[in-house]
Motif scaffolding. Structure first.
Motif, PDB file in Angstrom:
ATOM      1  N   HIS A 125     -12.979  -5.109  -5.941  1.00  0.00           N
ATOM      2  CA  HIS A 125     -13.999  -4.397  -5.182  1.00  0.00           C
ATOM      3  C   HIS A 125     -14.721  -5.361  -4.234  1.00  0.00           C
ATOM      4  CE1 HIS A 125     -13.972  -0.295  -6.460  1.00  0.00           C
ATOM      5  NE2 HIS A 125     -15.093  -0.091  -5.809  1.00  0.00           N
ATOM      6  N   THR A 126     -15.251  -4.820  -3.151  1.00  0.00           N
ATOM      7  CA  THR A 126     -15.876  -5.648  -2.117  1.00  0.00           C
ATOM      8  C   THR A 126     -16.977  -6.545  -2.704  1.00  0.00           C
ATOM      9  OG1 THR A 126     -15.496  -3.813  -0.606  1.00  0.00           O
ATOM     10  CG2 THR A 126     -16.946  -5.554   0.174  1.00  0.00           C
ATOM     11  N   VAL A 149      -3.424 -15.197   0.263  1.00  0.00           N
ATOM     12  CA  VAL A 149      -3.175 -14.071   1.178  1.00  0.00           C
ATOM     13  C   VAL A 149      -4.388 -13.151   1.013  1.00  0.00           C
ATOM     14  CG1 VAL A 149      -1.712 -12.101   1.731  1.00  0.00           C
ATOM     15  CG2 VAL A 149      -0.678 -14.243   0.949  1.00  0.00           C
ATOM     16  N   PRO A 150      -5.270 -13.129   2.013  1.00  0.00           N
ATOM     17  CA  PRO A 150      -6.551 -12.443   1.807  1.00  0.00           C
ATOM     18  C   PRO A 150      -6.385 -10.935   1.699  1.00  0.00           C
ATOM     19  CG  PRO A 150      -6.370 -13.241   4.052  1.00  0.00           C
ATOM     20  CD  PRO A 150      -5.154 -13.731   3.343  1.00  0.00           C
ATOM     21  N   PRO A 151      -7.330 -10.291   1.018  1.00  0.00           N
ATOM     22  CA  PRO A 151      -7.250  -8.833   0.919  1.00  0.00           C
ATOM     23  C   PRO A 151      -7.547  -8.179   2.262  1.00  0.00           C
ATOM     24  CG  PRO A 151      -9.289  -9.623  -0.051  1.00  0.00           C
ATOM     25  CD  PRO A 151      -8.515 -10.833   0.348  1.00  0.00           C
ATOM     26  N   ALA A 157     -10.521   1.406  -5.508  1.00  0.00           N
ATOM     27  CA  ALA A 157     -10.575   2.301  -6.668  1.00  0.00           C
ATOM     28  C   ALA A 157     -11.894   3.076  -6.660  1.00  0.00           C
ATOM     29  CB  ALA A 157     -10.468   1.479  -7.949  1.00  0.00           C
ATOM     30  N   GLY A 158     -11.861   4.269  -7.226  1.00  0.00           N
ATOM     31  CA  GLY A 158     -13.087   5.063  -7.368  1.00  0.00           C
ATOM     32  C   GLY A 158     -13.530   5.714  -6.080  1.00  0.00           C
ATOM     33  N   GLY A 164     -11.179  -5.821   0.217  1.00  0.00           N
ATOM     34  CA  GLY A 164     -10.842  -6.144  -1.164  1.00  0.00           C
ATOM     35  C   GLY A 164      -9.520  -5.547  -1.606  1.00  0.00           C
ATOM     36  N   ARG A 165      -8.968  -4.687  -0.769  1.00  0.00           N
ATOM     37  CA  ARG A 165      -7.715  -4.025  -1.113  1.00  0.00           C
ATOM     38  C   ARG A 165      -6.568  -5.030  -1.003  1.00  0.00           C
ATOM     39  NH1 ARG A 165      -5.884   1.333   0.913  1.00  0.00           N
ATOM     40  NH2 ARG A 165      -3.769   1.086   1.665  1.00  0.00           N
ATOM     41  N   LEU A 166      -5.625  -4.969  -1.941  1.00  0.00           N
ATOM     42  CA  LEU A 166      -4.499  -5.910  -1.928  1.00  0.00           C
ATOM     43  C   LEU A 166      -3.795  -5.870  -0.568  1.00  0.00           C
ATOM     44  CD1 LEU A 166      -2.747  -7.826  -3.804  1.00  0.00           C
ATOM     45  CD2 LEU A 166      -1.213  -5.866  -4.060  1.00  0.00           C
TER      46      LEU A 166
END
Ligand code: PMT
Length: 407
Positions: A125-126, A149-151, A157-158, A164-166
């Motif tokens: 999450h962020t 490898v940055p998100p 989620a939620g 923050g996402r893969l």
């Protein structure tokens, strides 16, 4: 692509986050490209996806435990024979253990017991991603040669959305191929390194002008926009100095100068601006300050205080006066009402290249929000509108405009 990684041994570490399902796609792509994939899962990862999926795709049993009957020391065996270790997704917990050298399971033991290159692909999450502990752990790992490898930005989620996402599986596999081919990992287009080697100076937050030892004049600036600019510039390769009045986490590798008053911000900005290629004043500097702050706490018993105000130094105007040839200078204008026209007047008065106008009377715009909407005004008369979006997206749009002015 297949030939370059054909037969190479890749340990694919999967840790316990919702993005674990995307590791299936990473595994499939690596196998399709001819790699020999050895899946290593944490117990938490198996709560999100089944082991059988990975063993079937990789034609290799999933390994989970340091205590294997078949191999008494699986971590050293895995670590020594791997050509590459790729951890996707990498949770905050995994990164913390890895940075601290804590071997709390097979995967952390393996990354500590290898000389092979290691790529980590964080996903969380962020708020977790931005936490100083996570960023410091990543900075430590990056300093030690771990490839990050940055998100990306997107749905989390939620139902939340943010950074923050893969990273996309295709991007993760491209990074693995690049590392195995000895080319090194470059953030791909969309997340450019177009500020590589550039020195970017950013100010953030509201200044605090003391009335007495416990009270001050300030404003609602949270520093989110300035910090987002600093992070975006760092992600795009810049050497960043962030002059901030807040305690927000700073991007890994950025130099942070903490200040409080307009005077201390001016001192820091003028000192560092002399060597900067880009200077961005996103801070909300108080326009007035008490001329003589009281030395002792003012008391109600003494009646209403008579506070004489004086203007603070206009930092942006001074930066404009002193700026070296070629430096790009950017101001922000927080306005209500006729925001764009007022910002245009400030652009000329302060001698900047770009003025970013936020109409802070609109919903979700400006002070303390996670979102912003701006019009980027150029000294050449150009105007670019950025609709309501995250402060990171606004930061990237501002940097896109800056990039067009460099050189
Ligand atoms: O921090 P956040 O909560 O994320 O909110 C972001 C923001 C709304 C604070 C930011 O986007 C913004 O608009 N910052 C500038 C706000 C402002 O004070 O604008 P201004 O119109 O007063 O000043 C214009 C420019 O001159 C600004 O770049 C300001 O930094 C600079 N200035 C102002 C006064 C002063 N004494 N010295 C200055 O350098």
């Amino acid at each position: 692509m297949s030939s370059s990684i054909e037969g190479r041994r890749i340990v694919l570490g999967v840790t316990g986050g919702i993005a674990a399902y995307k590791a299936i796609e990473v595994c499939r792509r690596l196998v399709d490209a001819g790699a020999h994939v050895i899946p290593v899962m944490t117990d938490d990862a198996t709560r999100f996806v089944g082991e059988v999926t990975f063993s079937a795709l990789a034609s290799e049993p999933v390994q989970k435990s340091l205590w294997s009957e078949a191999d008494p020391i699986p971590h050293t065996h895995l670590g020594k024979t791997a050509d590459l270790i790729l951890v996707a997704p990498a949770t905050a917990r995994f990164l913390g253990c890895y940075a601290a050298g804590i071997s709390d399971g097979l995967l952390t033991a393996t990354v500590l017991a290898t000389r092979a290159p290691v790529i980590v692909c964080p996903a969380m999450h962020t708020e977790m991603w931005e936490h100083a502990a996570v960023q410091e752990n990543l900075a430590t790992l990056a300093r030690r040669g771990v490839i990050v490898v940055p998100p990306a930005e997107g749905r989390l989620a939620g139902g939340d959305a943010g950074l923050g996402r893969l990273a996309d599986p295709a991007e993760i596999v491209a990074a693995a191929v690049a590392v195995l081919e000895g080319r090194g990992y470059q953030v791909p287009s969309g997340r450019l390194r177009d500020f590589d080697g550039r020195r970017v100076l950013v100010s953030a937050g509201g200044t605090r002008e003391p009335i007495d030892p416990v009270r001050f004049i300030s404003n609602r600036s949270s520093g989110k926009q300035g910090h987002a600019l600093a992070r975006a510039a760092a992600d795009r390769g810049a050497d960043v100095i962030l002059v901030t009045t807040t305690n927000r986490p700073a991007p890994p590798g950025a130099k942070v100068v903490r200040v409080d008053t307009a005077a201390s911000m001016e001192e820091a900005m003028l000192e560092h601006a002399a060597n900067a290629d880009v200077v961005i004043m996103a801070a909300a500097v108080a326009d007035f300050r008490p001329k003589v702050p009281a030395e002792a706490k003012l008391s109600k018993a003494d009646g209403l205080p008579d506070i004489l105000l004086e203007p603070t130094p206009d930092i942006l105007r001074e930066l404009g006066r002193r700026r070296p040839v070629g430096q790009v200078l950017v101001g922000f204008a927080a306005e209500t009402g006729d925001a764009v026209e007022r910002a245009a007047a400030k652009l000329t008065a302060k001698g900047v290249d770009l003025m970013v106008a936020n109409d802070v009377s609109a919903a979700g715009v400006g002070f303390d929000h996670d979102t912003n909407a701006v019009t980027i005004l150029g000294a050449d008369g150009g105007r670019r509108q950025v609709e309501l979006s995250s402060k990171r997206q606004v930061a990237d749009a501002v940097l896109d405009s800056v990039a067009g002015l460099l050189d």
